[in-house]
Motif scaffolding. Structure first.
Motif, PDB file in Angstrom:
ATOM      1  N   TYR A  84     -36.045 -22.051 -28.283  1.00  3.96           N
ATOM      2  CA  TYR A  84     -34.957 -22.447 -29.183  1.00  3.96           C
ATOM      3  C   TYR A  84     -33.991 -23.390 -28.469  1.00  3.96           C
ATOM      4  N   SER A  88     -32.122 -28.272 -28.178  1.00  2.00           N
ATOM      5  CA  SER A  88     -30.795 -28.830 -27.928  1.00  2.00           C
ATOM      6  C   SER A  88     -30.573 -29.263 -26.490  1.00  2.00           C
ATOM      7  N   ALA A 140     -22.537 -29.500 -23.168  1.00  2.00           N
ATOM      8  CA  ALA A 140     -22.112 -30.283 -24.326  1.00  2.00           C
ATOM      9  C   ALA A 140     -22.307 -31.774 -24.099  1.00  2.00           C
ATOM     10  N   LYS A 143     -26.599 -32.466 -24.231  1.00  2.00           N
ATOM     11  CA  LYS A 143     -27.388 -31.992 -25.360  1.00  2.00           C
ATOM     12  C   LYS A 143     -28.068 -33.163 -26.060  1.00  2.00           C
ATOM     13  N   GLY A 146     -28.523 -30.316 -32.197  1.00  2.00           N
ATOM     14  CA  GLY A 146     -28.346 -28.895 -32.437  1.00  2.00           C
ATOM     15  C   GLY A 146     -27.024 -28.394 -31.881  1.00  2.00           C
ATOM     16  N   SER A 147     -26.915 -27.099 -31.697  1.00  2.00           N
ATOM     17  CA  SER A 147     -25.687 -26.468 -31.212  1.00  2.00           C
ATOM     18  C   SER A 147     -25.809 -26.136 -29.732  1.00  2.00           C
ATOM     19  N   PRO A 148     -25.014 -26.772 -28.869  1.00  2.06           N
ATOM     20  CA  PRO A 148     -25.137 -26.484 -27.437  1.00  2.06           C
ATOM     21  C   PRO A 148     -24.726 -25.066 -27.084  1.00  2.06           C
ATOM     22  N   TRP A 149     -23.756 -24.491 -27.800  1.00  3.23           N
ATOM     23  CA  TRP A 149     -23.310 -23.144 -27.459  1.00  3.23           C
ATOM     24  C   TRP A 149     -24.334 -22.099 -27.879  1.00  3.23           C
ATOM     25  N   LEU A 150     -24.995 -22.309 -29.012  1.00  4.90           N
ATOM     26  CA  LEU A 150     -26.070 -21.391 -29.385  1.00  4.90           C
ATOM     27  C   LEU A 150     -27.236 -21.508 -28.409  1.00  4.90           C
ATOM     28  N   ALA A 151     -27.527 -22.730 -27.982  1.00  3.45           N
ATOM     29  CA  ALA A 151     -28.590 -22.935 -27.000  1.00  3.45           C
ATOM     30  C   ALA A 151     -28.243 -22.250 -25.686  1.00  3.45           C
ATOM     31  N   CYS A 152     -26.976 -22.350 -25.285  1.00  2.53           N
ATOM     32  CA  CYS A 152     -26.533 -21.692 -24.054  1.00  2.53           C
ATOM     33  C   CYS A 152     -26.671 -20.174 -24.186  1.00  2.53           C
TER      34      CYS A 152
END
Length: 299
Positions: A84, A88, A140, A143, A146-152
């Motif tokens: 997932y 990102s 950030a 990336k 997508g969402s970098p915080w969700l990827a993190c």
């Protein structure tokens, strides 16, 4: 370590580093779930016959329950998390966050299993997670969508799974042949990921290069890599084999730069060094000078 052992260590790090490259290349075409189902299915096709050839199928069947748990926490969940994140994050960034796994292992050992942590190991955890914060914040900027915080969060959740699994295996699977655990865990992960993968399978035909990427991920970066790892543990011991943790990010960054033109920034490199320094301290591979003197005096 003999020169042949060093060569196998480098080959293993190159394969596991390349896994992040192939995740980056294949996740968009397959989708994370379908790609991981192909990955673990291919690895199971390679490893389970080897388990049978070694006469370890009975051991695998007798310990099916604990092996299934390991298949979830050490294979299916972390593989899905990094797949997932590959939508990102660059391959190098994901690999660096993966290097925090020993930090989670040290924390979980203290929190859940009352394992003792000396000051050096505590300092390593603090330093390592400072590096994680630096790399996550930097995510950030590198990336690709997508969402970098969700990827993190997916990367750190995967690293946490990797940190918990060794404690469980040491308590529940200590006397089970490692190859039986590896083959059985890939088979368990296949049984769990296959049904949702069929539901989420891409509606358009996949190009040949996507299948080649998935095959390399399954057979090279998973099946063959596990065989190499267990050979290495048998030859040099687990304490020396863990050195591969420190080499994977370097290979992942190099592969991403070479094949995907991923940027290598100063913040990324500094964060990687800080995490690896913290990991070395947290695992006891690197001791503060005072600690080394105390150990020498005891010897």
């Amino acid at each position: 370590m003999r020169s042949a052992d060093v060569a196998e260590l480098l080959a293993l790090a190159a394969l596991w580093g390349a896994a992040f490259l192939f995740l980056r290349m294949g996740a968009g075409a397959f989708g994370p779930v379908a790609l991981i189902a192909v990955r673990v299915g291919g690895a199971a096709l390679l490893l389970v016959p080897l388990v049978a050839w070694r006469g370890q199928l009975r051991a695998m069947a007798r310990n099916a329950g604990p092996i299934f748990v390991v298949g979830m926490t050490n294979t299916a969940l972390p593989f899905l998390g990094f797949a997932y994140a590959a939508l990102s994050f660059t391959s190098g960034l994901s690999a660096i966050l993966n290097a925090s796994s020993p930090l989670f292992a040290a924390l979980i050992g203290r929190a859940l299993f009352a394992e003792r942590l000396d000051r050096g190991r505590i300092a390593g955890i603090v330093i390592g997670f400072a590096g994680v914060l630096l790399v996550a914040w930097h995510g950030a900027d590198v990336k690709t969508g997508g969402s970098p915080w969700l990827a993190c969060a997916a990367c750190l959740g995967a690293a946490c799974c990797y940190g918990w699994s060794p404690h469980y295996m040491r308590r529940r699977l200590k006397d089970v042949p490692p190859l039986a655990v590896a083959g059985g865990s890939q088979l368990a992960a296949t049984l769990v990921t296959l049904p949702p993968a069929l539901l989420l399978w891409p509606s358009t035909p996949l190009p040949a290069h996507a299948w080649a990427t998935a095959a390399a991920l399954a057979f090279g970066c998973t099946g063959i890599a596990y065989i190499l790892y267990f050979r290495l543990v048998a030859h040099v011991g687990g304490a020396n084999a863990i050195a591969v943790t420190f080499l994977i990010p370097a290979f992942a960054i190099a592969w991403g730069w070479l094949f995907l033109d991923e940027r290598v920034t100063a913040a990324l490199v500094v964060g990687c060094v800080v995490i690896l320094l913290g990991t070395a301290l947290a695992t006891g591979l690197l001791r503060p000078p005072a600690k080394r003197r105390a150990v020498a005096a005891q010897g």
